[in-house]
Scaffold this active site. Structure first.
Site, PDB file in Angstrom:
ATOM      1  CD  GLU A  76      -3.668   2.244   5.853  1.00  0.00           C
ATOM      2  OE1 GLU A  76      -3.766   1.333   6.684  1.00  0.00           O
ATOM      3  OE2 GLU A  76      -3.499   3.437   6.146  1.00  0.00           O
ATOM      4  CG  ASP A  77       0.581   0.810   4.656  1.00  0.00           C
ATOM      5  OD1 ASP A  77      -0.163   1.773   4.435  1.00  0.00           O
ATOM      6  OD2 ASP A  77       0.984   0.483   5.774  1.00  0.00           O
TER       7      ASP A  77
END
Ligand code: MN
Length: 356
Positions: A76-77
């Protein structure tokens, strides 16, 4: 914070067959992926995935789940992709991390007006593997424990509401009562701080004005049982401000009526001893009407089992007592994670969730 070695030592205490090398590798992988990121509290980002892995370790979960805890924010990051996680850690872990990422994406998309019930169903449909949900709950728990560091006030309230309406009920359905209680209370402190302060004040007042202690009451109860040939251990737990607030809301008690703040948990060897214990208490003490519940013969919908009763106990104190076996106690605390075997847990999980 605990470092990687402490995490691994903790894992070894309950399962020396877990794949320590994979966990180590995941730690280093996450450390590198998040190396330039910081949490809102100003600490290196890696503290978060390690804390999530630690919560999963406390639930005594398998190495794939703990590895996923360490990796859960990488896709996700950071620049990490599904393919690279799959290459390094295999398809099982890659799918788990991907599942957690998809739930986070749902959260970001879900508008305020989407109904909690629908959102819960959507999350369930997305978590094809129960372990995805376990990682997500651990993730939310750590984020709520550190919510005060988030700068955006609207976000704090949004997350607290989401936790109260979505994640605490999911933890409840999975029988994970300890996590449910903590999630609820952390959200409560955001959503209604004045009420929580008031309850805490009352709790302190009661504590200061009791001459008895938990120790002396539980000592007396243990002696009484021993005389009748039953071996028991007694654990106590203070009720959370939120659980008291809920009782007040349901008009079951008023703040002034609040007297019993410690629940007594009597843990015995087997089911037979549970009923013997109940008989001993009921013949020695007067019971408080309407408080007796037998969740052993009729378990709660999430499989919770215990006998509940309230009596006027030693020194005329009203006390709430839960009677259970050790296995029931483990389930009450860790729920579905307490008898972890992937295939059978998955079956229980599906049947619990059908009733959501
Ligand atoms: Mn996270």
């Amino acid at each position: 914070m605990i470092n990687n070695n402490e995490l691994i030592d903790q894992i070894k205490t309950y399962n020396k067959f877990l794949n320590i090398e994979t966990v180590n590798k995941a730690y280093n992988f996450a450390l590198e992926a998040h190396q330039n990121q910081k949490r809102e509290e100003g600490v290196p980002y890696i503290i978060h995935p390690v804390a999530v892995a630690k919560i999963l370790t406390e639930l005594k979960l398998d190495s794939a789940t703990i590895t996923t805890g360490l990796l859960h924010d990488t896709i996700e990051d950071t620049k990490v992709t599904y393919e690279s996680v799959k290459k390094e850690f295999g398809e099982e872990v890659a799918n788990l991390v991907d599942g957690v990422t998809k739930i986070s994406a749902l959260e970001n998309k879900a508008a305020n007006d989407s109904k909690a019930e629908n959102f819960r169903k959507l999350i369930l449909a997305t978590s094809k593997d129960i372990r995805v949900l376990l990682v997500k709950l651990a993730d939310r728990l750590h984020n709520m424990r550190t919510i005060q560091f988030v700068k955006d006030k609207d976000k704090i309230i949004r997350k607290a509401k989401e936790t109260m309406e979505i994640y605490a009920p999911l933890a409840d359905r999975m029988g994970m009562n300890r996590i449910r209680d903590e999630l609820e209370d952390l959200s409560f402190s955001v959503l209604n701080q004045p009420a929580r302060d008031l309850i805490n004040e009352r709790l302190r007042f009661i504590k200061n004005n009791r001459d008895d202690t938990f120790k002396s009451i539980s000592g007396e109860l243990i002696d009484l049982l021993k005389k009748n040939g039953i071996e028991a251990t007694i654990a106590g737990r203070e009720k959370t401000p939120f659980s008291i607030w809920r009782k007040i809301q349901n008009k079951k008690i008023s703040l002034e009526q609040l007297t019993d703040i410690i629940g007594f948990r009597v843990i015995v060897k087997n089911v037979e001893d549970c009923y013997k214990t109940l008989g001993i208490f009921h013949s020695k003490f007067s019971t408080i009407p309407g408080k007796f519940k037998d969740y052993i013969s009729t378990p709660k919908i999430n499989n919770y089992k215990s006998i509940h009763t309230s009596v006027i106990g030693p020194k005329k104190n009203r006390i709430e007592i839960q009677i259970r076996t050790f296995e029931m106690h483990e389930f009450a605390e860790r729920g579905i994670a307490s008898h972890w075997k992937y295939k059978s847990s998955e079956k229980i999980f599906r049947s619990l969730m059908e009733r959501i």
